[in-house]
Design an enzyme around this catalytic site. Structure first.
Site, mmCIF file in Angstrom:
data_model
loop_
_atom_site.group_PDB
_atom_site.id
_atom_site.type_symbol
_atom_site.label_atom_id
_atom_site.label_comp_id
_atom_site.label_asym_id
_atom_site.label_seq_id
_atom_site.Cartn_x
_atom_site.Cartn_y
_atom_site.Cartn_z
ATOM 1 C CG ASP A 239 3.198 0.197 5.860
ATOM 2 O OD1 ASP A 239 2.795 -0.710 6.535
ATOM 3 O OD2 ASP A 239 3.421 0.168 4.707
ATOM 4 C CG HIS A 262 -1.358 0.372 6.424
ATOM 5 N ND1 HIS A 262 -0.403 -0.215 5.422
ATOM 6 C CD2 HIS A 262 -1.849 1.525 5.789
ATOM 7 C CE1 HIS A 262 -0.509 0.390 4.190
ATOM 8 N NE2 HIS A 262 -1.559 1.448 4.336
#
Length: 414
Positions: A239, A262
């Site tokens: 993430d 991310h």
């Protein structure tokens, strides 16, 4: 002659005993090394082995660690909590203050901590928590292995907007004057590090590692905190590398390498009423490799007002990044109403590298509250296949100087 030798030996033994007694609680000859310029001779050592910790055993050492912490925290002097080499199994562990000493407590982790891989063992936000502490240094070169791979199957946040996040590896709440450095964090259940309601905390020389497909394993999430610094760290997760939540103020990220994951994300904000604004962020000298996003600002559409203001992203290298520069004010797609989060005073400068996307710069702002005073200086991005790339802007007031690759947006929205 024999009596003289015996006398000398007795004197040396007595001297060694006095040194050990004054300076440290030693088990098995293990002495911690000096950390952070502190003179170990002036400290009292609280070795977790002396409080019942069981290294290299399936027995859970949580209570032993907490007893050692309580003794160190209640000691009215310079204290060091020492975790010798070895593997220790811990369930939910809470280190709480306030503490009595006037010096920062040093928590020196030389061993490996392994989490109990049973979600029912955790009632709080984290596996290991530090709460209401003024003055702490956490270091030692050890490893915190949360064994999240056994629990990621229980994460339903992609399909459940009201999901309960799995525990963070390290959770800091109400911590002031802290340093966290030279640690390895792997396979967090949820966030690797979550810091909130804290002031003046520095994170340095960390290695954070989790697989690319691990859910919600942010490297470090910062919310409701002021004057936080992250530097010289490597973060590989499933993430966000670094995420800034509501109330993140005066935060600096310097010389951090991210990827996979991310990217670096401001937000999301605007989801809940009464959120605190984000302001005063500096991200510089960072490298992002193979991330979904580079620098992302994301806000929810809908009626909850907020602000994200005063941000600078400088000297960033992108390597095969899908969305190098992106503002998304329709994050979540749960409302057709424009976002009421104001984004303003944002600087992107000296950003270079490669992208996998044909749209390398996307500034998609709110129709109700357009982005104000966004500045792009020396943007030099290329597609990995050398195909043309473009910019997209919507409801954004943008100024440009220096190199602009992709070419800048034009028209009323820019």
């Amino acid at each position: 002659m024999a009596m003289t030798t015996i006398g000398l030996v007795l004197i040396l033994v007595l001297y060694s005993t006095l040194v050990i007694t004054c300076n440290a609680a030693v088990v098995g000859g293990l002495l911690p090394q000096p950390v952070g310029g502190n003179n170990i001779a002036d400290q009292t050592i609280f070795n977790v082995l002396n409080f019942g910790a069981k290294p290299n055993s399936p027995l859970i050492s949580t209570q032993a660690f907490m007893r050692a912490w309580r003794a160190a925290c209640d000691f009215n002097g310079s204290a060091r909590l020492f975790v010798p080499p070895g593997v220790y199994t811990l369930a939910e562990t809470i280190f709480s203050g306030p503490c009595k000493g006037t010096h920062p407590i040093i928590v020196q982790i030389a061993g490996t901590l392994k989490a109990v891989a049973d979600v029912s063992e955790y009632s709080n936000f984290a596996w290991i928590s530090f709460d209401s502490i003024n003055g702490i240094i956490i270091t030692g070169g050890g490893t915190l292995d949360a064994q999240g791979q056994a629990l990621w199957q229980f994460n339903d946040c992609k399909t459940n907007p009201n999901c309960v996040h799995l525990p963070a590896t390290l959770f800091f709440n109400g911590v002031e004057n802290g340093k966290v450095m030279r640690l390895n964090l792997i396979n967090s259940m949820g966030f690797h590090i979550h810091i909130t309601n804290s002031y003046l905390v520095r994170f340095h020389a960390l290695t954070i590692d989790a697989p690319e497909n691990s859910p919600n394993t942010d490297g470090i999430h910062i919310s409701k905190s002021n004057t936080i610094k992250l530097s010289r760290s490597v973060i590989r997760t499933g993430d966000d590398c670094v995420s800034f939540g509501q109330g993140a103020n005066n935060v600096t990220v310097n010389k951090v390498t991210c990827g996979p994951g991310h990217g670096i994300s401001v937000g999301s904000i605007g989801k809940l009423p009464g959120e605190l604004e984000i302001k005063g962020l500096i991200v510089k000298n960072c490298t992002l490799r193979g991330t979904t996003n580079g620098i992302r600002i994301k806000t929810f559409a809908g009626e909850n007002p907020n602000r994200a203001i005063g941000m600078m992203f400088s000297d960033i290298v992108m390597e095969n990044v899908k969305n190098p520069i992106i503002i998304d004010q329709s994050y979540g797609d749960k409302s057709t109403e424009p976002s009421q989060v104001r984004i303003s005073d944002v600087i992107y400068q000296n950003i270079r590298g490669t992208t996998t996307s044909e749209v390398a710069v996307q500034l998609m702002c709110s129709a109700r509250l357009p982005c104000l005073n966004v500045r792009l200086t020396n943007i030099n991005l290329k597609h990995i296949a050398n195909t043309p790339i473009t910019s997209q802007c919507q409801n954004a007031n943008v100024g440009y100087t220096g190199i602009q690759l992709p070419p800048p947006c034009h028209g009323p929205s820019s």
